[in-house]
Scaffold this motif. Structure first.
Motif, PDB file in Angstrom:
ATOM      1  N   UNK A  51       0.856  -1.191   0.000  1.00  0.00           N
ATOM      2  CA  UNK A  51       0.000   0.000   0.000  1.00  0.00           C
ATOM      3  C   UNK A  51       0.888   1.236   0.000  1.00  0.00           C
ATOM      4  N   UNK A  52       0.794   2.018  -1.050  1.00  0.00           N
ATOM      5  CA  UNK A  52       1.545   3.269  -1.176  1.00  0.00           C
ATOM      6  C   UNK A  52       0.597   4.441  -0.911  1.00  0.00           C
ATOM      7  N   UNK A  53       1.095   5.527  -0.370  1.00  0.00           N
ATOM      8  CA  UNK A  53       0.207   6.653  -0.024  1.00  0.00           C
ATOM      9  C   UNK A  53      -0.344   7.398  -1.235  1.00  0.00           C
ATOM     10  N   UNK A  54       0.384   7.372  -2.368  1.00  0.00           N
ATOM     11  CA  UNK A  54      -0.060   8.106  -3.556  1.00  0.00           C
ATOM     12  C   UNK A  54       0.115   7.249  -4.797  1.00  0.00           C
ATOM     13  N   UNK A  55      -0.627   7.594  -5.857  1.00  0.00           N
ATOM     14  CA  UNK A  55      -0.553   6.830  -7.095  1.00  0.00           C
ATOM     15  C   UNK A  55       0.833   6.923  -7.730  1.00  0.00           C
ATOM     16  N   UNK A  56       1.449   8.109  -7.626  1.00  0.00           N
ATOM     17  CA  UNK A  56       2.775   8.281  -8.220  1.00  0.00           C
ATOM     18  C   UNK A  56       3.786   7.356  -7.558  1.00  0.00           C
ATOM     19  N   UNK A  57       3.696   7.222  -6.240  1.00  0.00           N
ATOM     20  CA  UNK A  57       4.599   6.315  -5.526  1.00  0.00           C
ATOM     21  C   UNK A  57       4.270   4.865  -5.842  1.00  0.00           C
ATOM     22  N   UNK A  58       3.000   4.579  -6.043  1.00  0.00           N
ATOM     23  CA  UNK A  58       2.612   3.212  -6.396  1.00  0.00           C
ATOM     24  C   UNK A  58       3.229   2.809  -7.737  1.00  0.00           C
ATOM     25  N   UNK A  59       3.191   3.703  -8.707  1.00  0.00           N
ATOM     26  CA  UNK A  59       3.792   3.411 -10.009  1.00  0.00           C
ATOM     27  C   UNK A  59       5.302   3.217  -9.880  1.00  0.00           C
ATOM     28  N   UNK A  60       5.937   4.019  -9.039  1.00  0.00           N
ATOM     29  CA  UNK A  60       7.385   3.884  -8.845  1.00  0.00           C
ATOM     30  C   UNK A  60       7.737   2.548  -8.203  1.00  0.00           C
ATOM     31  N   UNK A  61       6.937   2.126  -7.228  1.00  0.00           N
ATOM     32  CA  UNK A  61       7.190   0.844  -6.572  1.00  0.00           C
ATOM     33  C   UNK A  61       7.003  -0.308  -7.554  1.00  0.00           C
ATOM     34  N   UNK A  62       6.003  -0.217  -8.415  1.00  0.00           N
ATOM     35  CA  UNK A  62       5.763  -1.268  -9.402  1.00  0.00           C
ATOM     36  C   UNK A  62       6.969  -1.431 -10.314  1.00  0.00           C
ATOM     37  N   UNK A  63       7.537  -0.315 -10.755  1.00  0.00           N
ATOM     38  CA  UNK A  63       8.695  -0.380 -11.652  1.00  0.00           C
ATOM     39  C   UNK A  63       9.901  -0.979 -10.934  1.00  0.00           C
ATOM     40  N   UNK A  64      10.203  -0.480  -9.740  1.00  0.00           N
ATOM     41  CA  UNK A  64      11.389  -0.947  -9.019  1.00  0.00           C
ATOM     42  C   UNK A  64      11.269  -2.405  -8.600  1.00  0.00           C
ATOM     43  N   UNK A  65      10.146  -2.753  -7.983  1.00  0.00           N
ATOM     44  CA  UNK A  65       9.977  -4.126  -7.529  1.00  0.00           C
ATOM     45  C   UNK A  65       9.840  -5.086  -8.711  1.00  0.00           C
ATOM     46  N   UNK A  66       9.213  -4.616  -9.786  1.00  0.00           N
ATOM     47  CA  UNK A  66       9.081  -5.478 -10.965  1.00  0.00           C
ATOM     48  C   UNK A  66      10.428  -5.856 -11.538  1.00  0.00           C
ATOM     49  N   UNK A  67      11.349  -4.877 -11.605  1.00  0.00           N
ATOM     50  CA  UNK A  67      12.685  -5.158 -12.132  1.00  0.00           C
ATOM     51  C   UNK A  67      13.469  -6.086 -11.204  1.00  0.00           C
TER      52      UNK A  67
END
Length: 244
Positions: free
Chosen positions: A195-211
């Motif tokens: 759970x990320x506090x904002x959508x922008x952070x959620x997208x960043x986490x998806x990219x980093x964790x996905x890689x």
């Protein structure tokens, strides 16, 4: 008779006047100069000037005339106590401004980094989630056993850039360890929500964790108001990143 009444009236008038005067003097607050005892016990002139400005020496001034007389041509002075100032701080109070000089924070020099967790100490599959990283930082190393070797709840309070994301990765890897049998990861049992506090952070986490999790064959998906997933996509995801 008239003279007796007259003398009696004068006597009563004087007596009443004397009582009123005595009562008034009793109610009057004696004017006191600067409290010398404060100076004797060590209070400096700066502190005494603050007390004078706050009206703590001679009582509160309630009449408008006294208040107007206390106002300077530069405006009134306000003193706000600053709790928690570090040792060595200096405060300068002027007409209409206040300066506070604080000493620079000395950076703590750690004697060695022997207590930092090496990435090479992790299992080979777990090392894939930390590319180009040789060791955890100090806060990550401090919570390593709880995050990576146990299922205990944690509350991490640290500033931005302290490494909280890597702590979340350690917790996710601990979930993977629970689903490894005879060296084989049961991906169907791996389900987690970030759970990320904002959508922008959620997208960043998806990219980093996905890689970082792609070498393990794990799928990371975003599930927010801007990104809807089908039931099949949710079932195929191992880590869902969403917002509250």
């Amino acid at each position: 008779n008239i003279s007796e009444l007259k003398n009696s009236f004068n006597f009563n008038t004087k007596q009443s006047s004397s009582k009123i005067k005595s009562k008034t003097q009793a109610n009057e607050r004696p004017e006191s100069s600067e409290p010398d005892w404060l100076r004797v016990v060590g209070f400096d002139e700066n502190y005494l000037s603050q007390e004078r400005a706050l009206g703590l020496q001679n009582g509160n001034r309630s009449d408008v005339g006294s208040i107007m007389e206390s106002l300077s041509i530069y405006g009134g002075l306000e003193y706000h106590e600053k709790p928690g100032l570090p040792t060595g701080s200096e405060r300068i109070i002027g007409h209409g401004y206040e300066e506070v000089h604080m000493p620079a924070i000395s950076k703590y020099n750690f004697k060695n980094n022997d207590d930092l967790i090496l990435i090479s100490s992790l299992e080979n599959w777990a090392q894939m989630a930390f590319p180009n990283t040789s060791r955890l930082n100090r806060i990550q190393s401090a919570v390593f056993n709880t995050a990576y070797n146990s299922s205990e709840n944690m509350l991490i309070c640290a500033p931005t850039g302290a490494g909280k994301t890597n702590i979340a990765m350690l917790a996710f890897l601990q979930l993977l360890k629970q689903n490894i049998t005879n060296g084989t990861l049961n991906k169907n049992n791996v389900k987690a929500i970030y759970i990320a506090p904002m959508k922008a952070l959620a997208q960043e986490v998806v990219v980093k964790f996905g890689e970082r999790l792609s070498p393990l064959g794990l799928v990371v998906k975003e599930y927010t108001g801007d990104m809807q997933l089908t039931k099949y996509e949710v079932s195929e995801s191992h880590l869902l990143v969403t917002t509250p």
